[in-house]
Design a protein around this motif. Structure first.
Motif, mmCIF file in Angstrom:
data_model
loop_
_atom_site.group_PDB
_atom_site.id
_atom_site.type_symbol
_atom_site.label_atom_id
_atom_site.label_comp_id
_atom_site.label_asym_id
_atom_site.label_seq_id
_atom_site.Cartn_x
_atom_site.Cartn_y
_atom_site.Cartn_z
ATOM 1 N N ASN A 82 0.835 -1.209 0.000
ATOM 2 C CA ASN A 82 0.000 0.000 0.000
ATOM 3 C C ASN A 82 0.867 1.255 0.000
ATOM 4 N N ARG A 84 3.822 1.691 1.206
ATOM 5 C CA ARG A 84 4.795 1.803 2.294
ATOM 6 C C ARG A 84 5.939 0.807 2.068
ATOM 7 N N ARG A 132 0.836 -2.624 10.999
ATOM 8 C CA ARG A 132 1.329 -1.279 11.316
ATOM 9 C C ARG A 132 0.368 -0.218 10.780
ATOM 10 N N GLU A 133 -0.080 -0.426 9.560
ATOM 11 C CA GLU A 133 -0.991 0.531 8.926
ATOM 12 C C GLU A 133 -2.300 0.635 9.704
ATOM 13 N N PHE A 134 -2.855 -0.498 10.090
ATOM 14 C CA PHE A 134 -4.110 -0.508 10.843
ATOM 15 C C PHE A 134 -3.934 0.197 12.185
ATOM 16 N N VAL A 136 -1.914 2.575 12.975
ATOM 17 C CA VAL A 136 -1.823 4.021 12.790
ATOM 18 C C VAL A 136 -3.206 4.624 12.555
ATOM 19 N N THR A 137 -4.005 3.983 11.701
ATOM 20 C CA THR A 137 -5.323 4.532 11.364
ATOM 21 C C THR A 137 -6.297 4.462 12.539
ATOM 22 N N ARG A 138 -6.080 3.561 13.485
ATOM 23 C CA ARG A 138 -6.971 3.429 14.660
ATOM 24 C C ARG A 138 -6.345 3.985 15.930
ATOM 25 N N ASN A 139 -5.241 4.694 15.779
ATOM 26 C CA ASN A 139 -4.550 5.284 16.928
ATOM 27 C C ASN A 139 -4.180 4.221 17.968
#
Length: 359
Positions: A82, A84, A132-134, A136-139
């Motif tokens: 994605n 990254r 890691r991406e998830f 970040v998006t969910r704090n």
């Protein structure tokens, strides 16, 4: 290793071993039967420690090269997930960790091991990036203080297996591995909490019973954590006495106020539970060594045992929870597992992956 939550290194080792006809060494713990999840202990009687190789570069053992890889901030990039980057350094760390047990048992087969591990490690790195991406998006990203605490516990560990495992990793690499482990814990809990936020309907329960036929007898489940110092019948009398002395020393530290989870991370020689504060998960009668179960049965929740001898070593046990093994508990656990599994499948299927590494 402690990063089973980041991705199953045990599974990678087994896949890698099967691919070229060798057996991956079984991890060891206090139970003769494996439990589900990252904290699952392994069959009794196996070695508690496995020394990884002191150095391992994938390019040494397979026809890999970084020459044609694109660079980002000076680092060779093996793929993008994605958008990254996943770097050559990521690949090196994870192949070291995943292949350590097999390579120590089968010297001379490094080229075959690397070839077998390349695909599953690459797939695991994709999933790692999606975690890691998830986060970040969910704090859900772990705080610096959390990472510092876990990292300091690892670096101060007296466990020989832990020392050997981190000997060939830099401080930044260790910190990244610790961070990813915490990310997996937080994401799995978040997804599981969402899946079980509402009470199950009667239809859900009926379907669960019909399809999976769970045990419904009121068996009590115990959740515990332990610290174990290896002591097996094949060891010399001197080594056994030394192991007991070390267990007594750890027990004295607990008596003086050392936190149990911290002590487990620093001193326990069960490498599959030490990094989780010694957590062995839930178990019922017959799942653990009888000496372990007998000692745990006498403890109240929050209470710590004395030193307990089993066929694999000297244990100090702390019971953390007791629950009835009812349908709702089993259904909750099933829903959590399925929710995480479905999220992984969906995330991987929807990921845009650009691969640059040629083998």
């Amino acid at each position: 290793m402690y990063l089973d939550r980041a991705f199953s290194l045990c599974a990678l080792c087994c896949m890698g071993a099967a691919a070229f006809g060798v057996s991956a060494p079984a991890p060891a713990s206090v139970t003769p039967s494996a439990l589900v999840g990252a904290s699952a202990p392994a069959p009794a009687g196996a070695s508690l420690t496995t020394a990884p190789p002191t150095s391992f570069d994938p390019s040494q053992f397979a026809s890999l090269t970084t020459a044609s890889l694109p660079l980002e901030n000076g680092e060779p990039v093996i793929m993008r997930v994605n958008g990254r980057p996943v770097t050559w350094d990521d690949l090196t760390i994870q192949t070291r960790m995943a292949g350590a047990a097999i390579m120590s048992q089968h010297p001379g087969k490094e080229r075959h091991i690397m070839a077998a591990l390349l695909q599953p490690v690459s797939e695991a790195l994709i999933l790692q990036e999606l975690y890691r991406e998830f986060a970040v998006t969910r704090n859900l990203a772990p705080q610096s203080a959390e990472i510092d605490l876990r990292q300091s516990e690892i670096r101060s560990s007296q466990n020989p297996a832990v020392k050997q495992a981190i000997a060939f990793l830099s401080s930044d690499q260790i910190r990244q591995l610790v961070t990813d482990s915490l990310v997996h814990e937080k994401v799995d809990k978040y997804i599981g909490d969402l899946a079980t936020s509402a009470p199950p309907s009667l239809q859900e329960i009926a379907t669960f019973v019909s399809e999976l036929k769970p045990t419904t007898s009121p068996i009590e489940l115990t959740r515990a954590r332990h610290i174990v110092i290896r002591a097996t019948p094949d060891m010399s009398e001197f080594a056994l006495n030394d192991a007991k002395a070390r267990a007594e020393e750890v027990f004295a530290k607990l008596e003086s106020g050392l936190d149990f989870a911290t002590a487990a991370r620093q001193y326990s020689q069960d490498r599959f539970t030490a990094f989780q504060g010694g957590n062995v998960g839930y178990f019922s009668a017959g799942a653990m060594f009888m000496e372990f179960e007998a000692a745990a049965a006498k403890l109240a929740v929050g209470e710590t045992s004395g030193i307990v001898r089993t066929p694999v070593g000297y244990h100090i046990i702390q019971v953390t929870e007791r629950q009835p093994d009812d349908l709702r508990l089993q259904l909750d656990k099933h829903k959590r597992q399925m929710a995480v599994m479905h999220w992984k499948e969906k995330a991987v299927q929807g990921a845009k992956v650009e691969r640059y590494l040629q083998n």
